[in-house]
Design a protein around this motif. Sequence first.
Motif, PDB file in Angstrom:
ATOM      1  N   LYS A  36       0.847  -1.265  -0.022  1.00 40.90           N
ATOM      2  CA  LYS A  36      -0.011  -0.140  -0.138  1.00 40.90           C
ATOM      3  C   LYS A  36       0.667   1.127   0.015  1.00 40.90           C
ATOM      4  O   LYS A  36       0.641   2.061  -0.795  1.00 40.90           O
ATOM      5  N   GLU A  37       1.771   1.354   0.712  1.00 39.10           N
ATOM      6  CA  GLU A  37       2.695   2.500   0.890  1.00 39.10           C
ATOM      7  C   GLU A  37       3.520   2.815  -0.450  1.00 39.10           C
ATOM      8  O   GLU A  37       3.629   3.947  -0.835  1.00 39.10           O
ATOM      9  N   ASP A  38       4.029   1.695  -0.979  1.00 33.04           N
ATOM     10  CA  ASP A  38       4.731   1.857  -2.210  1.00 33.04           C
ATOM     11  C   ASP A  38       3.466   1.974  -3.465  1.00 33.04           C
ATOM     12  O   ASP A  38       4.011   2.892  -4.501  1.00 33.04           O
ATOM     13  N   PHE A  39       2.433   1.686  -3.291  1.00 31.72           N
ATOM     14  CA  PHE A  39       1.293   1.987  -4.357  1.00 31.72           C
ATOM     15  C   PHE A  39       1.118   3.552  -4.224  1.00 31.72           C
ATOM     16  O   PHE A  39       1.037   4.161  -5.274  1.00 31.72           O
ATOM     17  N   ASP A  40       0.973   4.032  -3.156  1.00 30.11           N
ATOM     18  CA  ASP A  40       0.663   5.648  -2.920  1.00 30.11           C
ATOM     19  C   ASP A  40       1.844   6.233  -3.437  1.00 30.11           C
ATOM     20  O   ASP A  40       1.692   7.473  -3.986  1.00 30.11           O
ATOM     21  N   LEU A  75       3.766   5.359  -5.769  1.00 31.37           N
ATOM     22  CA  LEU A  75       3.991   5.203  -7.151  1.00 31.37           C
ATOM     23  C   LEU A  75       2.916   6.373  -7.863  1.00 31.37           C
ATOM     24  O   LEU A  75       3.272   7.217  -8.828  1.00 31.37           O
ATOM     25  N   LYS A  76       1.935   6.537  -7.159  1.00 31.74           N
ATOM     26  CA  LYS A  76       0.634   7.447  -7.753  1.00 31.74           C
ATOM     27  C   LYS A  76       1.491   8.809  -7.645  1.00 31.74           C
ATOM     28  O   LYS A  76       1.206   9.637  -8.601  1.00 31.74           O
ATOM     29  N   LEU A  77       2.136   9.160  -6.668  1.00 30.74           N
ATOM     30  CA  LEU A  77       2.800  10.440  -6.588  1.00 30.74           C
ATOM     31  C   LEU A  77       3.876  10.765  -7.712  1.00 30.74           C
ATOM     32  O   LEU A  77       4.104  11.821  -8.226  1.00 30.74           O
ATOM     33  N   ARG A  78       4.526   9.540  -7.998  1.00 36.54           N
ATOM     34  CA  ARG A  78       5.418   9.611  -8.910  1.00 36.54           C
ATOM     35  C   ARG A  78       5.030   9.842 -10.403  1.00 36.54           C
ATOM     36  O   ARG A  78       5.675  10.812 -11.110  1.00 36.54           O
ATOM     37  N   LEU A  79       3.975   9.194 -10.555  1.00 38.08           N
ATOM     38  CA  LEU A  79       3.457   9.265 -11.943  1.00 38.08           C
ATOM     39  C   LEU A  79       2.997  10.653 -12.102  1.00 38.08           C
ATOM     40  O   LEU A  79       2.956  11.219 -13.107  1.00 38.08           O
ATOM     41  N   LYS A  80       2.088  11.439 -10.865  1.00 36.77           N
ATOM     42  CA  LYS A  80       1.697  12.576 -11.227  1.00 36.77           C
ATOM     43  C   LYS A  80       3.084  13.507 -11.274  1.00 36.77           C
ATOM     44  O   LYS A  80       3.094  14.662 -12.136  1.00 36.77           O
ATOM     45  N   LYS A  81       3.989  13.476 -10.645  1.00 38.48           N
ATOM     46  CA  LYS A  81       5.317  14.203 -10.850  1.00 38.48           C
ATOM     47  C   LYS A  81       5.884  14.167 -12.289  1.00 38.48           C
ATOM     48  O   LYS A  81       6.260  15.072 -12.739  1.00 38.48           O
ATOM     49  N   HIS A  82       6.064  13.002 -12.828  1.00 45.53           N
ATOM     50  CA  HIS A  82       6.290  12.883 -14.247  1.00 45.53           C
ATOM     51  C   HIS A  82       5.120  13.105 -15.219  1.00 45.53           C
ATOM     52  O   HIS A  82       5.315  12.545 -16.455  1.00 45.53           O
ATOM     53  N   ARG A  83       4.177  13.537 -14.904  1.00 41.76           N
ATOM     54  CA  ARG A  83       2.687  13.726 -15.802  1.00 41.76           C
ATOM     55  C   ARG A  83       2.543  12.560 -16.675  1.00 41.76           C
ATOM     56  O   ARG A  83       2.345  12.674 -17.711  1.00 41.76           O
ATOM     57  N   VAL A  84       2.592  11.652 -15.835  1.00 41.76           N
ATOM     58  CA  VAL A  84       2.181  10.349 -16.602  1.00 41.76           C
ATOM     59  C   VAL A  84       0.375  10.315 -15.952  1.00 41.76           C
ATOM     60  O   VAL A  84       0.172  10.176 -14.829  1.00 41.76           O
ATOM     61  N   THR A 135      -6.958  -0.556  -8.002  1.00 38.65           N
ATOM     62  CA  THR A 135      -6.170  -0.371  -9.174  1.00 38.65           C
ATOM     63  C   THR A 135      -6.061   0.781  -9.928  1.00 38.65           C
ATOM     64  O   THR A 135      -6.902   1.369  -9.939  1.00 38.65           O
ATOM     65  N   ILE A 136      -4.926   0.976 -10.595  1.00 41.34           N
ATOM     66  CA  ILE A 136      -4.836   2.008 -11.491  1.00 41.34           C
ATOM     67  C   ILE A 136      -3.978   1.517 -12.763  1.00 41.34           C
ATOM     68  O   ILE A 136      -3.414   0.621 -12.804  1.00 41.34           O
ATOM     69  N   TYR A 137      -4.538   2.267 -13.847  1.00 46.07           N
ATOM     70  CA  TYR A 137      -3.990   1.872 -15.211  1.00 46.07           C
ATOM     71  C   TYR A 137      -3.105   3.108 -15.709  1.00 46.07           C
ATOM     72  O   TYR A 137      -3.665   4.282 -15.612  1.00 46.07           O
ATOM     73  N   PHE A 138      -2.080   2.771 -16.411  1.00 46.86           N
ATOM     74  CA  PHE A 138      -1.308   3.969 -17.229  1.00 46.86           C
ATOM     75  C   PHE A 138      -0.536   3.273 -18.122  1.00 46.86           C
ATOM     76  O   PHE A 138      -0.059   2.224 -17.951  1.00 46.86           O
ATOM     77  N   PRO A 139      -0.140   4.373 -19.058  1.00 47.21           N
ATOM     78  CA  PRO A 139       0.785   3.630 -20.291  1.00 47.21           C
ATOM     79  C   PRO A 139       2.265   3.960 -19.969  1.00 47.21           C
ATOM     80  O   PRO A 139       2.483   4.911 -19.272  1.00 47.21           O
ATOM     81  N   ASP A 140       3.091   3.188 -20.569  1.00 42.26           N
ATOM     82  CA  ASP A 140       4.496   3.521 -20.590  1.00 42.26           C
ATOM     83  C   ASP A 140       4.615   4.219 -21.858  1.00 42.26           C
ATOM     84  O   ASP A 140       3.774   4.639 -22.466  1.00 42.26           O
ATOM     85  N   GLY A 154       2.868   3.213 -24.982  1.00 49.28           N
ATOM     86  CA  GLY A 154       1.694   2.765 -24.956  1.00 49.28           C
ATOM     87  C   GLY A 154       1.327   1.453 -24.311  1.00 49.28           C
ATOM     88  O   GLY A 154       0.150   1.070 -24.521  1.00 49.28           O
ATOM     89  N   ASN A 155       2.301   0.626 -23.714  1.00 46.59           N
ATOM     90  CA  ASN A 155       2.077  -0.528 -23.099  1.00 46.59           C
ATOM     91  C   ASN A 155       1.316  -0.260 -22.016  1.00 46.59           C
ATOM     92  O   ASN A 155       1.754   0.683 -20.896  1.00 46.59           O
ATOM     93  N   VAL A 156       0.164  -0.773 -21.723  1.00 43.40           N
ATOM     94  CA  VAL A 156      -0.562  -0.465 -20.292  1.00 43.40           C
ATOM     95  C   VAL A 156      -0.271  -1.201 -19.151  1.00 43.40           C
ATOM     96  O   VAL A 156       0.054  -2.625 -19.305  1.00 43.40           O
ATOM     97  N   ILE A 157       0.033  -0.600 -18.217  1.00 39.95           N
ATOM     98  CA  ILE A 157       0.331  -1.163 -16.915  1.00 39.95           C
ATOM     99  C   ILE A 157      -0.693  -1.038 -15.922  1.00 39.95           C
ATOM    100  O   ILE A 157      -1.298   0.028 -15.644  1.00 39.95           O
ATOM    101  N   GLU A 158      -1.034  -2.227 -15.161  1.00 39.59           N
ATOM    102  CA  GLU A 158      -2.133  -1.867 -14.087  1.00 39.59           C
ATOM    103  C   GLU A 158      -0.951  -1.896 -12.913  1.00 39.59           C
ATOM    104  O   GLU A 158      -0.166  -3.007 -12.707  1.00 39.59           O
ATOM    105  N   ALA A 159      -1.228  -1.323 -11.764  1.00 40.69           N
ATOM    106  CA  ALA A 159      -0.997  -1.298 -10.574  1.00 40.69           C
ATOM    107  C   ALA A 159      -1.891  -1.493  -9.528  1.00 40.69           C
ATOM    108  O   ALA A 159      -2.931  -0.799  -9.594  1.00 40.69           O
ATOM    109  N   ARG A 160      -1.375  -2.287  -8.398  1.00 39.50           N
ATOM    110  CA  ARG A 160      -2.638  -2.624  -7.476  1.00 39.50           C
ATOM    111  C   ARG A 160      -1.695  -2.795  -6.298  1.00 39.50           C
ATOM    112  O   ARG A 160      -0.589  -3.240  -5.945  1.00 39.50           O
ATOM    113  N   TYR A 161      -2.804  -2.993  -4.965  1.00 41.29           N
ATOM    114  CA  TYR A 161      -1.911  -3.525  -3.904  1.00 41.29           C
ATOM    115  C   TYR A 161      -3.172  -4.469  -3.242  1.00 41.29           C
ATOM    116  O   TYR A 161      -4.235  -4.248  -3.418  1.00 41.29           O
TER     117      TYR A 161
END
Length: 139
Positions: free
Chosen positions: A88-92, A94-103, A122-127, A130-137
Amino acid sequence: MRVRLDHLVCWVSDQLVSLHFYERVIGLPGVRAEEFREGKAPFPSVRITPTCILDLMSFEVTRGVDEGTGVHGSAGHQINHFCLAFGKEDFDALKLRLKKHRVEITGTGTNSFGAQGIAPETIYFPDPDGNVIEARYYE
């Protein structure tokens, strides 16, 4: 029978851009990254678990892939998505890093079934390719 996932291969257009994304944005450690940068390895990888890596393979090397796998038409096909499970902590984080890197987070879900049961979020985002990555905890 004991079977484990050993590695996945993602087709990418720029291996260094993808390596940076997976290392810096997602937080996965590089494997053979320095060797790749020095021209001593044909592709870099990132470690998902102690026993599983993700290879970042250039579209440019797709010639010969059909012959290597023996499956005609296998070169260059992306998968629908792959899923990374975090604490859970790493998931949270990750969401901050995605925002920081404008993903952009392109999709979300709750109570989603996976290999370890039900994930509350769960969240989904592209690399970059365009490869789709799902992240979850899991709780």
